[in-house]
Design a protein around this motif. Structure first.
Motif, PDB file in Angstrom:
ATOM      1  N   VAL A 190       0.877  -1.169   0.000  1.00 13.79           N
ATOM      2  CA  VAL A 190       0.000   0.000   0.000  1.00 13.79           C
ATOM      3  C   VAL A 190       0.913   1.218   0.000  1.00 13.79           C
ATOM      4  O   VAL A 190       1.855   1.279   0.785  1.00 13.79           O
ATOM      5  N   ASP A 191       0.683   2.159  -0.897  1.00 16.18           N
ATOM      6  CA  ASP A 191       1.443   3.406  -0.882  1.00 16.18           C
ATOM      7  C   ASP A 191       0.621   4.424  -0.103  1.00 16.18           C
ATOM      8  O   ASP A 191      -0.417   4.898  -0.577  1.00 16.18           O
ATOM      9  N   VAL A 192       1.083   4.716   1.123  1.00 15.60           N
ATOM     10  CA  VAL A 192       0.263   5.501   2.047  1.00 15.60           C
ATOM     11  C   VAL A 192       0.478   6.996   1.827  1.00 15.60           C
ATOM     12  O   VAL A 192       1.470   7.580   2.269  1.00 15.60           O
ATOM     13  N   GLU A 193      -0.468   7.568   1.110  1.00 17.60           N
ATOM     14  CA  GLU A 193      -0.489   9.002   0.824  1.00 17.60           C
ATOM     15  C   GLU A 193      -1.956   9.375   0.716  1.00 17.60           C
ATOM     16  O   GLU A 193      -2.811   8.507   0.509  1.00 17.60           O
ATOM     17  N   ASP A 194      -2.263  10.671   0.854  1.00 17.68           N
ATOM     18  CA  ASP A 194      -3.671  11.063   0.823  1.00 17.68           C
ATOM     19  C   ASP A 194      -4.076  11.563  -0.558  1.00 17.68           C
ATOM     20  O   ASP A 194      -3.229  11.701  -1.462  1.00 17.68           O
ATOM     21  N   ASP A 196       7.543  13.764   1.069  1.00 20.83           N
ATOM     22  CA  ASP A 196       6.286  14.409   0.659  1.00 20.83           C
ATOM     23  C   ASP A 196       5.949  14.160  -0.819  1.00 20.83           C
ATOM     24  O   ASP A 196       5.328  14.990  -1.464  1.00 20.83           O
ATOM     25  N   HIS A 197       6.358  13.010  -1.294  1.00 17.23           N
ATOM     26  CA  HIS A 197       6.013  12.561  -2.642  1.00 17.23           C
ATOM     27  C   HIS A 197       6.728  13.320  -3.756  1.00 17.23           C
ATOM     28  O   HIS A 197       6.310  13.273  -4.920  1.00 17.23           O
ATOM     29  N   ALA A 198       7.822  13.995  -3.446  1.00 17.53           N
ATOM     30  CA  ALA A 198       8.643  14.567  -4.517  1.00 17.53           C
ATOM     31  C   ALA A 198       9.310  13.410  -5.257  1.00 17.53           C
ATOM     32  O   ALA A 198       9.826  12.475  -4.635  1.00 17.53           O
ATOM     33  N   SER A 218       9.437   3.048   3.500  1.00 18.81           N
ATOM     34  CA  SER A 218       9.441   4.478   3.178  1.00 18.81           C
ATOM     35  C   SER A 218       8.927   4.769   1.762  1.00 18.81           C
ATOM     36  O   SER A 218       9.239   4.042   0.811  1.00 18.81           O
ATOM     37  N   HIS A 219       8.160   5.846   1.674  1.00 22.61           N
ATOM     38  CA  HIS A 219       7.703   6.351   0.367  1.00 22.61           C
ATOM     39  C   HIS A 219       8.219   7.782   0.182  1.00 22.61           C
ATOM     40  O   HIS A 219       7.647   8.560  -0.582  1.00 22.61           O
ATOM     41  N   GLY A 220       9.322   8.108   0.914  1.00 24.57           N
ATOM     42  CA  GLY A 220       9.876   9.458   0.853  1.00 24.57           C
ATOM     43  C   GLY A 220       9.121  10.408   1.775  1.00 24.57           C
ATOM     44  O   GLY A 220       8.197  10.018   2.477  1.00 24.57           O
ATOM     45  N   ALA A 273       9.966   4.563  -4.490  1.00 24.62           N
ATOM     46  CA  ALA A 273      10.012   5.927  -5.010  1.00 24.62           C
ATOM     47  C   ALA A 273       8.602   6.393  -5.377  1.00 24.62           C
ATOM     48  O   ALA A 273       7.830   5.641  -5.973  1.00 24.62           O
ATOM     49  N   PRO A 274       8.262   7.650  -5.025  1.00 27.57           N
ATOM     50  CA  PRO A 274       6.993   8.208  -5.481  1.00 27.57           C
ATOM     51  C   PRO A 274       6.869   8.079  -7.001  1.00 27.57           C
ATOM     52  O   PRO A 274       7.816   8.392  -7.736  1.00 27.57           O
ATOM     53  N   SER A 275       5.731   7.587  -7.451  1.00 25.96           N
ATOM     54  CA  SER A 275       5.462   7.423  -8.891  1.00 25.96           C
ATOM     55  C   SER A 275       6.570   6.634  -9.614  1.00 25.96           C
ATOM     56  O   SER A 275       6.867   6.911 -10.772  1.00 25.96           O
ATOM     57  N   PHE A 276       7.145   5.638  -8.938  1.00 22.78           N
ATOM     58  CA  PHE A 276       8.183   4.779  -9.551  1.00 22.78           C
ATOM     59  C   PHE A 276       9.219   5.625 -10.310  1.00 22.78           C
ATOM     60  O   PHE A 276       9.540   5.375 -11.471  1.00 22.78           O
ATOM     61  N   PHE A 315      -1.604  -0.410  -4.138  1.00 19.29           N
ATOM     62  CA  PHE A 315      -2.740   0.496  -4.296  1.00 19.29           C
ATOM     63  C   PHE A 315      -2.630   1.566  -3.223  1.00 19.29           C
ATOM     64  O   PHE A 315      -1.656   1.597  -2.472  1.00 19.29           O
ATOM     65  N   HIS A 316      -3.590   2.469  -3.183  1.00 18.57           N
ATOM     66  CA  HIS A 316      -3.512   3.643  -2.310  1.00 18.57           C
ATOM     67  C   HIS A 316      -4.766   3.752  -1.450  1.00 18.57           C
ATOM     68  O   HIS A 316      -5.857   3.398  -1.919  1.00 18.57           O
ATOM     69  N   PRO A 317      -4.631   4.285  -0.241  1.00 17.89           N
ATOM     70  CA  PRO A 317      -5.819   4.452   0.613  1.00 17.89           C
ATOM     71  C   PRO A 317      -6.931   5.253  -0.083  1.00 17.89           C
ATOM     72  O   PRO A 317      -8.105   4.923   0.063  1.00 17.89           O
TER      73      PRO A 317
HETATM   74 ZN   LIG Z   1       2.802   7.437  -4.151  1.00 23.48          ZN
END
Ligand SMILES: [Zn+2]
Length: 288
Positions: free
Chosen positions: A13-17, A90-92, A86-88, A126-129, A229-231
């Protein structure tokens, strides 16, 4: 004759809003995030309930920004036996940094993730691969920082991302390092290669297509797959971003209501486990 057991696939799960996704990054400024409706916690709880029902464990690649604001949620994730990675911060995306900037982003996110969970973070997505040919230093930075695995490469070309020449399955991206990269799952069919690990592929197309793709990878390729997937994807009531490009809106909002049911089927139809377990299994298979 040896009967092969189907491989255990990676569940993530990629945890971001809803306001942190790449598709909206030009219309919602980071400075405005704190004033927006934070929905990630209730959506993560719904995902935890789905995982619990299915009896599966997975990995939650979480933004440092989210972990800082939802420490109790992070503890519930680890208390229920899941991995936090980790997904970084703030998604940069990685290709927006230089080497030092990437290293600082990793360290900032990891400090908060480890602080709130009390557990070591050994995985990164990485955000957005966004690890691709523009970031040839990225895997070396991860290896130096002691990460054991990354799941940050899409071996395709998509309009937002992709590194066409990357291997389809786990590989060691840095000489003299144990770090392994587990690329997002792709499926090859009729001379074409598609990303089939999650995101729009899973949410927008009928469930039967994802089922076919994963069976093909587990069977014909005889390799483990991963899904992500994402929340926000299970949240049909999220605020609508009216001023985003129509294409982004179409992709973001379609079939949110069907998602929970599809996920339930996916969890029941295949064998799933945490990404750190998948990384260990792949590491044993790969030559040093
Ligand atoms: Zn993401």
């Amino acid at each position: 004759m040896v009967t092969l057991t189907p491989p255990v696939n990676g569940l993530s799960v990629d945890v971001e809003d809803w306001f942190q996704v790449g598709a909206f990054e030009n219309v919602i400024e980071r400075a405005s995030w704190d004033g927006l409706d934070l929905r990630v916690e209730r959506n993560c709880d719904a995902i935890l309930a789905l995982f619990d029902q299915a009896g599966v464990k997975g990995t939650f690649f979480t933004l440092g920004w989210v972990a800082q604001r939802c420490p109790a949620m992070m503890r519930r994730i680890v208390d229920q036996g899941h991995e936090v990675a980790s997904h970084g911060w703030d998604h940069a995306r990685v290709f927006t940094f230089d080497r030092a900037g990437f290293s600082a982003d990793l360290a900032r996110a990891r400090a908060v993730l480890e602080d709130v969970t009390g557990q070591a973070v050994i995985g990164y997505r990485a955000p957005s691969f966004s690890i691709d040919t523009r970031t040839p230093w990225a895997h070396a930075v991860l290896a130096e920082a002691g990460y054991r695995y990354s799941s940050s490469v899409a071996p395709i070309v998509h309009d937002h991302y992709g590194w066409r020449q990357a291997p389809r399955f786990a590989f060691r991206p840095v000489a003299d390092s144990d770090l392994i990269e587990i690329p997002v799952t792709t499926v090859e069919w009729a001379g074409r290669r598609m990303a089939a690990g999650g995101g729009g592929f899973f949410r927008l197309l009928p469930y039967a297509v994802s089922h076919w793709a994963l069976r093909r990878v587990n069977g014909r390729d005889a390799r483990p797959a991963l899904t992500y997937f994402h929340p926000w994807e299970i949240d049909p009531d999220q605020p609508r971003v009216g001023h985003a490009p129509w294409r982004s809106r179409l992709r973001h909002y379609s079939r949110l209501g069907a998602m929970a049911g599809k996920l339930q089927r996916l969890l029941g139809d295949f064998a799933w486990g945490r990404m750190d377990a998948l990384a260990r299994a792949e590491s044993q298979r790969l030559p040093r």
